[in-house]
Design a protein around this motif. Structure first.
Motif, PDB file in Angstrom:
ATOM      1  N   ARG A  55      32.884  45.891 -15.170  1.00  0.00           N
ATOM      2  CA  ARG A  55      34.031  46.663 -14.239  1.00  0.00           C
ATOM      3  C   ARG A  55      32.771  46.604 -13.315  1.00  0.00           C
ATOM      4  O   ARG A  55      32.109  47.510 -13.186  1.00  0.00           O
ATOM      5  CB  ARG A  55      34.733  48.158 -15.261  1.00  0.00           C
ATOM      6  N   THR A  56      33.693  46.638 -12.148  1.00  0.00           N
ATOM      7  CA  THR A  56      33.158  47.669 -10.746  1.00  0.00           C
ATOM      8  C   THR A  56      33.872  49.032 -10.374  1.00  0.00           C
ATOM      9  O   THR A  56      34.578  48.890 -10.992  1.00  0.00           O
ATOM     10  CB  THR A  56      32.556  47.109  -9.524  1.00  0.00           C
ATOM     11  N   PRO A  57      32.885  49.960  -9.637  1.00  0.00           N
ATOM     12  CA  PRO A  57      34.105  51.074  -9.390  1.00  0.00           C
ATOM     13  C   PRO A  57      35.214  51.057  -8.399  1.00  0.00           C
ATOM     14  O   PRO A  57      35.439  52.139  -8.098  1.00  0.00           O
ATOM     15  CB  PRO A  57      32.871  51.683  -8.494  1.00  0.00           C
ATOM     16  N   LEU A  58      35.379  49.561  -8.295  1.00  0.00           N
ATOM     17  CA  LEU A  58      36.515  48.745  -7.463  1.00  0.00           C
ATOM     18  C   LEU A  58      37.478  48.678  -8.000  1.00  0.00           C
ATOM     19  O   LEU A  58      39.011  48.456  -8.280  1.00  0.00           O
ATOM     20  CB  LEU A  58      36.428  48.123  -6.397  1.00  0.00           C
ATOM     21  N   ALA A  59      37.275  47.598  -9.143  1.00  0.00           N
ATOM     22  CA  ALA A  59      38.159  46.695 -10.230  1.00  0.00           C
ATOM     23  C   ALA A  59      37.174  45.730 -10.907  1.00  0.00           C
ATOM     24  O   ALA A  59      36.104  45.410 -10.733  1.00  0.00           O
ATOM     25  CB  ALA A  59      38.944  45.761  -9.309  1.00  0.00           C
ATOM     26  N   ASP A  60      37.671  44.910 -11.246  1.00  0.00           N
ATOM     27  CA  ASP A  60      37.260  44.721 -12.729  1.00  0.00           C
ATOM     28  C   ASP A  60      36.590  42.847 -11.573  1.00  0.00           C
ATOM     29  O   ASP A  60      37.191  42.301 -10.628  1.00  0.00           O
ATOM     30  CB  ASP A  60      38.397  43.868 -13.702  1.00  0.00           C
ATOM     31  N   ALA A  61      35.357  42.280 -11.930  1.00  0.00           N
ATOM     32  CA  ALA A  61      34.212  41.145 -11.290  1.00  0.00           C
ATOM     33  C   ALA A  61      34.253  40.140 -11.887  1.00  0.00           C
ATOM     34  O   ALA A  61      33.940  40.557 -12.968  1.00  0.00           O
ATOM     35  CB  ALA A  61      33.724  41.698 -10.572  1.00  0.00           C
TER      36      ALA A  61
END
Length: 101
Positions: A55-61
């Motif tokens: 999980r990144t600050p924007l979305a799953d990667a």
């Protein structure tokens, strides 16, 4: 035994610094640190990994995590400095020792 030749201009330049008798001690140590990084990158190129998601600050990667923790073992006394440099930088690599009793 399998042998891999590291044929990279940056590695060759660092090796030239190590071989040059006029290289000052500080530059020698720096070249050794840099060359050992190049060699570790090459030696670990084929490590097994698992695909995962983070999980990144924007979305799953999508991401990759190593399947097993690698270990680095110096061969002969000259390898101790290489191991010490990498172990301090990459604390996720286990440093191992082989002794004769």
């Amino acid at each position: 035994m399998q042998t891999h030749v590291v044929d990279h201009p940056l590695a060759a330049e660092r090796l030239a610094r190590l071989r040059d008798e006029t290289t000052p001690s500080a530059q020698f140590r720096q070249a050794l640190r840099e060359l050992s990084s190049f060699l570790v990158y090459e030696a670990t190129r084929s490590l097994a990994y698992d695909d995962t998601t983070v999980r990144t600050p924007l979305a799953d990667a999508p991401a990759r995590r190593l399947s097993r923790q690698p270990a680095i073992v110096p061969v002969l006394r000259a390898g101790l400095r290489v191991v010490f440099n990498r172990w301090r930088q990459w604390d996720w690599i286990a440093a191992q020792r082989v002794d004769r009793y």
